[in-house]
Design an enzyme around this catalytic site. Structure first.
Site, PDB file in Angstrom:
ATOM      1  N   GLY A  11     -23.620-118.376 -67.105  1.00 36.32           N
ATOM      2  CA  GLY A  11     -23.031-117.089 -67.508  1.00 36.32           C
ATOM      3  C   GLY A  11     -22.981-117.002 -69.027  1.00 36.32           C
ATOM      4  O   GLY A  11     -22.529-117.944 -69.676  1.00 36.32           O
ATOM      5  N   ALA A  22     -25.829-121.368 -85.807  1.00 41.39           N
ATOM      6  CA  ALA A  22     -25.497-122.582 -86.566  1.00 41.39           C
ATOM      7  C   ALA A  22     -26.418-123.741 -86.205  1.00 41.39           C
ATOM      8  O   ALA A  22     -26.779-124.540 -87.067  1.00 41.39           O
ATOM      9  CB  ALA A  22     -24.042-122.962 -86.317  1.00 41.39           C
ATOM     10  N   ARG A  72     -29.538-118.370 -64.178  1.00 41.75           N
ATOM     11  CA  ARG A  72     -29.087-119.393 -63.231  1.00 41.75           C
ATOM     12  C   ARG A  72     -30.375-119.808 -62.536  1.00 41.75           C
ATOM     13  O   ARG A  72     -31.103-118.963 -62.023  1.00 41.75           O
ATOM     14  CB  ARG A  72     -28.066-118.805 -62.261  1.00 41.75           C
ATOM     15  CG  ARG A  72     -26.840-118.236 -63.017  1.00 41.75           C
ATOM     16  CD  ARG A  72     -25.596-118.214 -62.178  1.00 41.75           C
ATOM     17  NE  ARG A  72     -24.576-117.338 -62.744  1.00 41.75           N
ATOM     18  CZ  ARG A  72     -23.566-117.770 -63.506  1.00 41.75           C
ATOM     19  NH1 ARG A  72     -23.436-119.035 -63.785  1.00 41.75           N
ATOM     20  NH2 ARG A  72     -22.669-116.908 -63.961  1.00 41.75           N
ATOM     21  N   ASP A 103     -20.160-126.218 -67.132  1.00 42.48           N
ATOM     22  CA  ASP A 103     -20.350-127.566 -66.558  1.00 42.48           C
ATOM     23  C   ASP A 103     -21.647-127.688 -65.761  1.00 42.48           C
ATOM     24  O   ASP A 103     -22.258-128.760 -65.717  1.00 42.48           O
ATOM     25  CB  ASP A 103     -19.121-127.995 -65.734  1.00 42.48           C
ATOM     26  CG  ASP A 103     -18.725-126.995 -64.680  1.00 42.48           C
ATOM     27  OD1 ASP A 103     -19.330-125.895 -64.613  1.00 42.48           O
ATOM     28  OD2 ASP A 103     -17.795-127.299 -63.917  1.00 42.48           O
ATOM     29  N   THR A 126     -18.549-120.524 -72.069  1.00 43.64           N
ATOM     30  CA  THR A 126     -18.171-119.801 -70.848  1.00 43.64           C
ATOM     31  C   THR A 126     -16.855-119.082 -71.113  1.00 43.64           C
ATOM     32  O   THR A 126     -15.957-119.664 -71.741  1.00 43.64           O
ATOM     33  CB  THR A 126     -18.019-120.726 -69.619  1.00 43.64           C
ATOM     34  OG1 THR A 126     -17.324-120.004 -68.577  1.00 43.64           O
ATOM     35  CG2 THR A 126     -17.226-121.988 -69.912  1.00 43.64           C
ATOM     36  N   ASP A 128     -14.680-118.566 -69.043  1.00 42.97           N
ATOM     37  CA  ASP A 128     -13.671-118.988 -68.065  1.00 42.97           C
ATOM     38  C   ASP A 128     -12.621-119.966 -68.616  1.00 42.97           C
ATOM     39  O   ASP A 128     -11.550-120.100 -68.036  1.00 42.97           O
ATOM     40  CB  ASP A 128     -14.344-119.634 -66.843  1.00 42.97           C
ATOM     41  CG  ASP A 128     -15.283-118.675 -66.132  1.00 42.97           C
ATOM     42  OD1 ASP A 128     -15.111-117.453 -66.301  1.00 42.97           O
ATOM     43  OD2 ASP A 128     -16.191-119.139 -65.410  1.00 42.97           O
ATOM     44  N   ASP A 130     -12.622-123.114 -68.380  1.00 43.75           N
ATOM     45  CA  ASP A 130     -12.324-123.988 -67.240  1.00 43.75           C
ATOM     46  C   ASP A 130     -12.762-125.440 -67.456  1.00 43.75           C
ATOM     47  O   ASP A 130     -12.886-126.196 -66.487  1.00 43.75           O
ATOM     48  CB  ASP A 130     -12.985-123.419 -65.964  1.00 43.75           C
ATOM     49  CG  ASP A 130     -14.490-123.242 -66.121  1.00 43.75           C
ATOM     50  OD1 ASP A 130     -15.016-123.432 -67.234  1.00 43.75           O
ATOM     51  OD2 ASP A 130     -15.145-122.899 -65.111  1.00 43.75           O
ATOM     52  N   ARG A 172     -13.417-117.367 -62.453  1.00 39.84           N
ATOM     53  CA  ARG A 172     -13.661-118.262 -61.311  1.00 39.84           C
ATOM     54  C   ARG A 172     -12.341-118.869 -60.820  1.00 39.84           C
ATOM     55  O   ARG A 172     -11.426-118.157 -60.550  1.00 39.84           O
ATOM     56  CB  ARG A 172     -14.670-119.351 -61.671  1.00 39.84           C
ATOM     57  CG  ARG A 172     -16.085-118.846 -61.909  1.00 39.84           C
ATOM     58  CD  ARG A 172     -17.033-120.031 -62.023  1.00 39.84           C
ATOM     59  NE  ARG A 172     -18.318-119.646 -62.555  1.00 39.84           N
ATOM     60  CZ  ARG A 172     -19.345-119.238 -61.823  1.00 39.84           C
ATOM     61  NH1 ARG A 172     -19.246-119.153 -60.522  1.00 39.84           N
ATOM     62  NH2 ARG A 172     -20.493-118.912 -62.391  1.00 39.84           N
ATOM     63  N   GLY A 186       1.440-107.645 -72.146  1.00 34.48           N
ATOM     64  CA  GLY A 186       2.698-107.351 -71.471  1.00 34.48           C
ATOM     65  C   GLY A 186       2.553-106.844 -70.036  1.00 34.48           C
ATOM     66  O   GLY A 186       3.260-105.923 -69.617  1.00 34.48           O
ATOM     67  N   ALA A 187       1.641-107.463 -69.290  1.00 33.13           N
ATOM     68  CA  ALA A 187       1.499-107.078 -67.881  1.00 33.13           C
ATOM     69  C   ALA A 187       2.758-107.476 -67.108  1.00 33.13           C
ATOM     70  O   ALA A 187       3.362-108.516 -67.391  1.00 33.13           O
ATOM     71  CB  ALA A 187       0.277-107.764 -67.283  1.00 33.13           C
ATOM     72  N   GLU A 223      -9.827-113.305 -60.405  1.00 32.26           N
ATOM     73  CA  GLU A 223     -10.753-113.134 -59.277  1.00 32.26           C
ATOM     74  C   GLU A 223     -10.711-114.283 -58.280  1.00 32.26           C
ATOM     75  O   GLU A 223     -11.091-114.111 -57.121  1.00 32.26           O
ATOM     76  CB  GLU A 223     -12.186-112.976 -59.791  1.00 32.26           C
ATOM     77  CG  GLU A 223     -12.705-114.224 -60.515  1.00 32.26           C
ATOM     78  CD  GLU A 223     -14.139-114.098 -61.020  1.00 32.26           C
ATOM     79  OE1 GLU A 223     -14.789-113.065 -60.792  1.00 32.26           O
ATOM     80  OE2 GLU A 223     -14.599-115.065 -61.661  1.00 32.26           O
TER      81      GLU A 223
HETATM   82  P1  ADP Z   1     -22.473-122.811 -65.927  1.00 31.17           P
HETATM   83  O1  ADP Z   1     -23.306-123.621 -66.835  1.00 31.17           O
HETATM   84  O2  ADP Z   1     -21.893-121.607 -66.603  1.00 31.17           O
HETATM   85  O3  ADP Z   1     -21.455-123.634 -65.183  1.00 31.17           O
HETATM   86  P2  ADP Z   1     -24.101-122.699 -63.526  1.00 31.17           P
HETATM   87  O4  ADP Z   1     -23.160-123.503 -62.699  1.00 31.17           O
HETATM   88  O5  ADP Z   1     -24.753-121.524 -62.900  1.00 31.17           O
HETATM   89  O6  ADP Z   1     -23.428-122.138 -64.852  1.00 31.17           O
HETATM   90  O7  ADP Z   1     -25.221-123.687 -64.056  1.00 31.17           O
HETATM   91  C1  ADP Z   1     -26.259-123.223 -64.891  1.00 31.17           C
HETATM   92  C2  ADP Z   1     -27.548-123.867 -64.511  1.00 31.17           C
HETATM   93  O8  ADP Z   1     -27.494-125.272 -64.744  1.00 31.17           O
HETATM   94  C3  ADP Z   1     -27.930-123.762 -63.046  1.00 31.17           C
HETATM   95  O9  ADP Z   1     -28.476-122.500 -62.716  1.00 31.17           O
HETATM   96  C4  ADP Z   1     -28.979-124.849 -62.949  1.00 31.17           C
HETATM   97  O10 ADP Z   1     -30.203-124.418 -63.487  1.00 31.17           O
HETATM   98  C5  ADP Z   1     -28.405-125.917 -63.865  1.00 31.17           C
HETATM   99  N1  ADP Z   1     -27.690-126.927 -63.072  1.00 31.17           N
HETATM  100  C6  ADP Z   1     -26.466-126.825 -62.515  1.00 31.17           C
HETATM  101  N2  ADP Z   1     -26.146-127.941 -61.827  1.00 31.17           N
HETATM  102  C7  ADP Z   1     -27.197-128.773 -61.958  1.00 31.17           C
HETATM  103  C8  ADP Z   1     -27.504-130.085 -61.474  1.00 31.17           C
HETATM  104  N3  ADP Z   1     -26.633-130.775 -60.726  1.00 31.17           N
HETATM  105  N4  ADP Z   1     -28.712-130.624 -61.797  1.00 31.17           N
HETATM  106  C9  ADP Z   1     -29.590-129.945 -62.558  1.00 31.17           C
HETATM  107  N5  ADP Z   1     -29.375-128.701 -63.035  1.00 31.17           N
HETATM  108  C10 ADP Z   1     -28.201-128.119 -62.749  1.00 31.17           C
HETATM  109  O1  F6P Z   2     -18.687-118.142 -65.383  1.00 34.06           O
HETATM  110  C1  F6P Z   2     -18.596-116.925 -66.051  1.00 34.06           C
HETATM  111  C2  F6P Z   2     -18.469-115.776 -65.087  1.00 34.06           C
HETATM  112  O2  F6P Z   2     -18.392-114.588 -65.842  1.00 34.06           O
HETATM  113  C3  F6P Z   2     -17.308-115.885 -64.110  1.00 34.06           C
HETATM  114  O3  F6P Z   2     -16.069-115.546 -64.703  1.00 34.06           O
HETATM  115  C4  F6P Z   2     -17.765-114.927 -63.037  1.00 34.06           C
HETATM  116  O4  F6P Z   2     -17.200-115.235 -61.786  1.00 34.06           O
HETATM  117  C5  F6P Z   2     -19.253-115.154 -63.006  1.00 34.06           C
HETATM  118  O5  F6P Z   2     -19.615-115.703 -64.260  1.00 34.06           O
HETATM  119  C6  F6P Z   2     -20.065-113.916 -62.744  1.00 34.06           C
HETATM  120  O6  F6P Z   2     -21.379-114.294 -62.646  1.00 34.06           O
HETATM  121  P1  F6P Z   2     -22.583-113.256 -62.665  1.00 34.06           P
HETATM  122  O7  F6P Z   2     -22.755-112.794 -64.075  1.00 34.06           O
HETATM  123  O8  F6P Z   2     -23.734-114.085 -62.192  1.00 34.06           O
HETATM  124  O9  F6P Z   2     -22.215-112.127 -61.763  1.00 34.06           O
END
Ligand code: ADP
Ligand code: F6P
Length: 331
Positions: A11, A22, A72, A103, A126, A128, A130, A172, A186-187, A223
């Site tokens: 994302g 940079a 992705r 991650d 990200t 998030d 997270d 997420r 202030g929700a 969400e």
């Molecule tokens: P984020 O990096 O925001 O957590 P994703 O979970 O969609 O987003 O991961 C991004 C991309 O990283 C995935 O679409 C995939 O190409 C790659 N990826 C994720 N997990 C693995 C894995 N275990 N091994 C190799 N590539 C991975």
């Molecule tokens: O991880 C970032 C994020 O924006 C989350 O907050 C959300 O659930 C997700 O990505 C949305 O993913 P997409 O852009 O693939 O709809």
């Protein structure tokens, strides 16, 4: 290190462009060649590689999204996909890769390092927030600003119509966007995935407010909240609205899903500065021969840490912010 690559993955988030800016400029300063890989791992597999100059990243640091594009990419999880990715890196002689993402993206980077010996550095991008090892991820501050600004706008119409609005935000499984935004604007109530969802409590707050003559409310809902332990399909705001309407039939209630707006618009100055510092730090790590490191920030200091150790950490829920957000809006 003579040849460095940079990609953004998963994302997109504000601040990614600052990190790209940079990374490119710091690599050039270190007399390395720097290559941008377009569209994340999919672009790497497909050979979308472009040599960058100082001019290539002019005037990008503030922009939302990522100028490199992202994806992705399920193929990256396969041995075949990974081999194609490594073949492309070898073709250009790229020895070190800066991966800006969450991650999942770091897991992809780790695979390239462990199986194929590519030197990798991760920058947390990200909205998030997270990732446990770092106080902030790039994009979080900007996303919270988007939510807070939009909720402030929504107030105008909600208050003059005595309405309650259930506002759904991203994140997420992480409630940080929801609760930091709730505090900032202030929700009247905030619902996060880290705590059990209790519709009776939200209804009680709204009823209490009404008894005191306050009839407009903002309920911010992350969400990722669960209903009876389950994630819902579609928008959770609709479920929350239904639950509130069932308990308070007279309630004048609407929903708003802020969605991908949260990843759009200029990065806040904080995200820009963080992205710039992190990008420069990532290049420094590669120049020192480091690999398998992730960049983070703690107490305003940017650092690097072992990727596996960093990702093994469990995020601690920020109860103080949640409590503050709830306490300050009490009538
Ligand atoms: P984020 O990096 O925001 O957590 P994703 O979970 O969609 O987003 O991961 C991004 C991309 O990283 C995935 O679409 C995939 O190409 C790659 N990826 C994720 N997990 C693995 C894995 N275990 N091994 C190799 N590539 C991975
Ligand atoms: O991880 C970032 C994020 O924006 C989350 O907050 C959300 O659930 C997700 O990505 C949305 O993913 P997409 O852009 O693939 O709809």
């Amino acid at each position: 290190m003579k040849k460095i690559g940079v990609l953004t993955s998963g994302g997109d988030s504000q601040g990614m462009n600052a990190a790209v800016y940079a990374t490119v400029r710091a690599a050039l300063s270190a007399n390395a060649e720097i290559f941008a890989i377009r569209h994340g791992y999919q672009g790497l597999i497909d050979g979308e590689v472009e040599r960058m100059s100082a001019k290539s990243v002019e005037d990008i640091a503030h922009r939302g999204g990522t100028v490199l594009g992202t994806s992705r990419c399920p193929e990256m999880k396969t041995l075949q996909g990974q081999q194609k990715a490594v073949d492309v890196l070898n073709k250009y002689g790229i020895e070190g890769l800066v991966v800006i993402g969450g991650d999942g993206s770091f897991a992809g980077a780790k695979t390239l390092s462990t199986r194929y010996g590519v030197k990798v550095i991760g920058i947390p991008g990200t909205i998030d927030n997270d990732l446990a090892y770092t106080d902030y991820t790039l994009g979080f501050d900007s996303a919270v600003a988007v939510v807070a600004d939009n909720v402030n706008l929504l107030r105008d119409t909600m208050s003059c119509n005595n309405r309650t609005c259930v506002v759904e935000v991203m994140g997420r499984e992480c409630g940080d966007i929801a609760m930091f935004a709730a505090l900032a604007c202030g929700a009247e109530a905030v619902l996060v995935p880290e705590l059990p969802y209790d519709p009776d409590a939200v209804a009680a707050t709204i009823k209490h407010n009404a008894n005191l003559g306050k009839f407009d409310n903002i309920v911010i809902v992350a969400e990722g909240i669960r209903f009876g332990g389950e994630l819902v399909k579609g928008h959770v705001a609709d479920n929350v609205m239904a639950d509130l309407s069932a308990r308070l039939p007279e309630l004048n209630v609407r929903t708003m899903v802020l969605g991908h707006l949260q990843r759009s618009g200029n990065a806040t100055v904080r995200d820009r500065l963080l992205g710039i510092e992190m990008g420069a730090h990532a290049v420094k790590c590669l120049a020192e021969g480091k690999t398998d490191r992730v960049i983070g920030v703690k107490n305003d200091v940017v650092f690097d840490e072992d990727m596996v150790e960093a990702l093994a950490k469990t995020k601690v829920f920020n109860r103080a912010i949640y409590d503050l957000a709830n306490n300050l809006v009490k009538y």
